[in-house]
Design a protein around this motif. Structure first.
Motif, mmCIF file in Angstrom:
data_model
loop_
_atom_site.group_PDB
_atom_site.id
_atom_site.type_symbol
_atom_site.label_atom_id
_atom_site.label_comp_id
_atom_site.label_asym_id
_atom_site.label_seq_id
_atom_site.Cartn_x
_atom_site.Cartn_y
_atom_site.Cartn_z
ATOM 1 N N GLY A 32 -35.166 110.709 77.157
ATOM 2 C CA GLY A 32 -34.123 111.676 76.830
ATOM 3 C C GLY A 32 -34.335 113.018 77.489
ATOM 4 N N GLU A 33 -34.698 113.006 78.770
ATOM 5 C CA GLU A 33 -35.060 114.254 79.458
ATOM 6 C C GLU A 33 -33.900 115.242 79.532
ATOM 7 O OE1 GLU A 33 -36.676 113.042 83.187
ATOM 8 O OE2 GLU A 33 -38.612 112.473 82.319
ATOM 9 N N ARG A 34 -32.666 114.739 79.586
ATOM 10 C CA ARG A 34 -31.517 115.648 79.675
ATOM 11 C C ARG A 34 -31.195 116.310 78.336
ATOM 12 N NH1 ARG A 34 -27.002 111.903 81.987
ATOM 13 N NH2 ARG A 34 -28.103 110.476 80.591
ATOM 14 N N MET A 35 -31.910 115.911 77.289
ATOM 15 C CA MET A 35 -31.674 116.512 75.972
ATOM 16 C C MET A 35 -32.819 117.424 75.545
ATOM 17 S SD MET A 35 -29.796 113.442 73.874
ATOM 18 C CE MET A 35 -29.466 114.516 72.469
ATOM 19 N N ARG A 36 -33.654 117.798 76.503
ATOM 20 C CA ARG A 36 -34.683 118.791 76.193
ATOM 21 C C ARG A 36 -34.015 120.118 75.863
ATOM 22 N NH1 ARG A 36 -39.118 117.517 80.988
ATOM 23 N NH2 ARG A 36 -39.916 115.570 80.075
ATOM 24 N N PRO A 37 -34.584 120.945 74.973
ATOM 25 C CA PRO A 37 -35.929 120.828 74.407
ATOM 26 C C PRO A 37 -36.036 119.940 73.157
ATOM 27 C CG PRO A 37 -34.947 122.870 73.687
ATOM 28 C CD PRO A 37 -33.952 122.235 74.635
ATOM 29 N N LEU A 38 -34.908 119.402 72.663
ATOM 30 C CA LEU A 38 -34.970 118.607 71.434
ATOM 31 C C LEU A 38 -35.939 117.443 71.565
ATOM 32 C CD1 LEU A 38 -31.220 118.340 70.326
ATOM 33 C CD2 LEU A 38 -32.991 119.850 69.418
ATOM 34 N N THR A 39 -35.959 116.801 72.751
ATOM 35 C CA THR A 39 -36.738 115.578 72.915
ATOM 36 C C THR A 39 -38.163 115.823 73.398
ATOM 37 O OG1 THR A 39 -35.674 115.359 75.079
ATOM 38 C CG2 THR A 39 -34.750 114.080 73.266
ATOM 39 N N LEU A 40 -38.564 117.071 73.474
ATOM 40 C CA LEU A 40 -39.960 117.342 73.814
ATOM 41 C C LEU A 40 -40.892 116.931 72.684
ATOM 42 C CD1 LEU A 40 -39.687 120.825 75.583
ATOM 43 C CD2 LEU A 40 -40.270 118.628 76.646
ATOM 44 N N THR A 41 -40.410 117.061 71.465
ATOM 45 C CA THR A 41 -41.243 116.744 70.300
ATOM 46 C C THR A 41 -40.628 115.669 69.398
ATOM 47 O OG1 THR A 41 -40.214 118.577 69.089
ATOM 48 C CG2 THR A 41 -42.283 119.039 70.243
ATOM 49 N N TRP A 100 -16.511 105.935 71.256
ATOM 50 C CA TRP A 100 -17.787 105.586 71.880
ATOM 51 C C TRP A 100 -18.248 106.779 72.712
ATOM 52 C CZ3 TRP A 100 -19.216 105.617 77.021
ATOM 53 C CH2 TRP A 100 -20.471 105.049 77.316
ATOM 54 N N ILE A 101 -19.513 107.154 72.544
ATOM 55 C CA ILE A 101 -20.077 108.276 73.307
ATOM 56 C C ILE A 101 -21.491 107.914 73.744
ATOM 57 C CG2 ILE A 101 -20.848 110.690 73.227
ATOM 58 C CD1 ILE A 101 -18.637 111.262 71.228
ATOM 59 N N ASP A 102 -21.758 108.102 75.028
ATOM 60 C CA ASP A 102 -23.116 107.984 75.555
ATOM 61 C C ASP A 102 -23.795 109.328 75.312
ATOM 62 O OD1 ASP A 102 -25.432 107.790 77.003
ATOM 63 O OD2 ASP A 102 -24.478 107.455 78.936
ATOM 64 N N VAL A 103 -24.701 109.358 74.348
ATOM 65 C CA VAL A 103 -25.284 110.635 73.915
ATOM 66 C C VAL A 103 -26.436 111.003 74.859
ATOM 67 C CG1 VAL A 103 -26.058 111.972 71.936
ATOM 68 C CG2 VAL A 103 -24.723 109.894 71.574
ATOM 69 N N GLY A 104 -26.076 111.374 76.088
ATOM 70 C CA GLY A 104 -27.097 111.667 77.079
ATOM 71 C C GLY A 104 -27.387 113.138 77.276
ATOM 72 N N THR A 105 -26.554 114.001 76.693
ATOM 73 C CA THR A 105 -26.741 115.442 76.856
ATOM 74 C C THR A 105 -26.479 116.131 75.523
ATOM 75 O OG1 THR A 105 -24.417 115.874 77.412
ATOM 76 C CG2 THR A 105 -25.900 115.309 79.249
ATOM 77 N N LEU A 106 -26.874 117.387 75.454
ATOM 78 C CA LEU A 106 -26.636 118.164 74.237
ATOM 79 C C LEU A 106 -25.136 118.342 73.989
ATOM 80 C CD1 LEU A 106 -29.415 120.892 74.637
ATOM 81 C CD2 LEU A 106 -29.460 118.866 73.184
ATOM 82 N N GLU A 107 -24.367 118.430 75.071
ATOM 83 C CA GLU A 107 -22.919 118.582 74.923
ATOM 84 C C GLU A 107 -22.298 117.339 74.292
ATOM 85 O OE1 GLU A 107 -24.461 121.437 77.696
ATOM 86 O OE2 GLU A 107 -24.643 119.234 77.693
ATOM 87 N N ARG A 108 -22.773 116.172 74.700
ATOM 88 C CA ARG A 108 -22.219 114.941 74.133
ATOM 89 C C ARG A 108 -22.723 114.705 72.717
ATOM 90 N NH1 ARG A 108 -23.805 111.186 78.796
ATOM 91 N NH2 ARG A 108 -23.708 112.840 80.351
#
Length: 223
Positions: free
Chosen positions: A11-20, A203-211
């Motif tokens: 989930g690198e495109r959702m950092r910083p949430l996915t750092l931890t 349906w949503i591909d939750v790949g970013t914070l915006e999505r």
């Protein structure tokens, strides 16, 4: 029918949430994304679920446990290194058995009813396709008369939702290690062994914070 949830991505495109926090545990409207899948699977009458994981995967096991609070039995397929979609599924096949299984990407959100997939599988795979989102305008595959073929970026293509039913025989001849699922699906399509359906609900591909924000907006509208 058993089900597998793919949950090994960083989930690198959702950092910083996915750092931890592993991506499947990122909350949407106060609930971890993966729990929406688990609840939907339980509603569909599925009781056995396999979850693969890699990045911060122990957090997923600690949070979900054996699945009993969802009315499920959850088993885990940990990966020392991410094996990509195909390799991850192949590693988990001993937990999934010899029958067709439901597969869902852990990083999508949808109101699709999984109960519709609990039907005899004709061929090696059945794919749920959706309209192309703005971030994936070229689509993936074509659907005609219930059969799926390689889209080849032609007009009329649809996007693979990450929801499917697969037969273990799709992986015949594969070897352990990292490999993608798409080439296996395209090979089966060329043999006329992939059916499909066009889902036009949410349906949503939750790949970013915006999505992720789009998911929360939709959930808020349903309250």
């Amino acid at each position: 029918m058993k089900a597998m949830i793919l949950a090994a991505g960083k989930g690198e495109r959702m950092r910083p949430l996915t750092l931890t926090t592993p991506k499947p545990l990122v909350p949407a409207a106060g609930k971890p994304l993966i729990e929406y899948h688990l609840e939907a699977l339980a509603r569909a009458g599925i009781t056995e679920v396999v979850i693969n994981h890699a990045w911060l995967g122990q957090q997923i096991e600690d949070h979900l446990g054996d699945g009993s609070r969802f009315g499920l039995s959850i088993r885990y397929s940990p990966e020392g290194e991410p094996l990509e979609t195909g390799g991850g599924i192949f590693k988990a096949l001993p937990l999934l058995g010899d029958a067709p299984f439901l597969l869902v990407n852990g990083d999508v959100w949808s109101d699709y009813d999984f109960a519709g997939l609990n039907a005899p599988l004709q061929g090696l795979a059945h794919l749920v396709l959706v309209d192309n989102p703005g971030h994936h305008g070229r689509g993936d595959f074509r659907l005609a008369d219930g059969q799926v073929s390689d889209g080849d970026e032609a007009p009329g293509t649809l996007t693979f939702s990450g929801i499917s039913v697969l037969h273990p025989a799709l992986f015949e001849g594969c070897q352990p290690g990292a490999f993608k699922l798409a080439p296996l699906l395209r090979r089966a399509m060329a043999e006329g062994k992939v059916s499909g359906e066009h889902y036009q609900g949410h349906w949503i591909d939750v790949g970013t914070l915006e999505r992720l924000a789009d998911v929360e907006r939709l959930l808020g509208e349903r309250v």
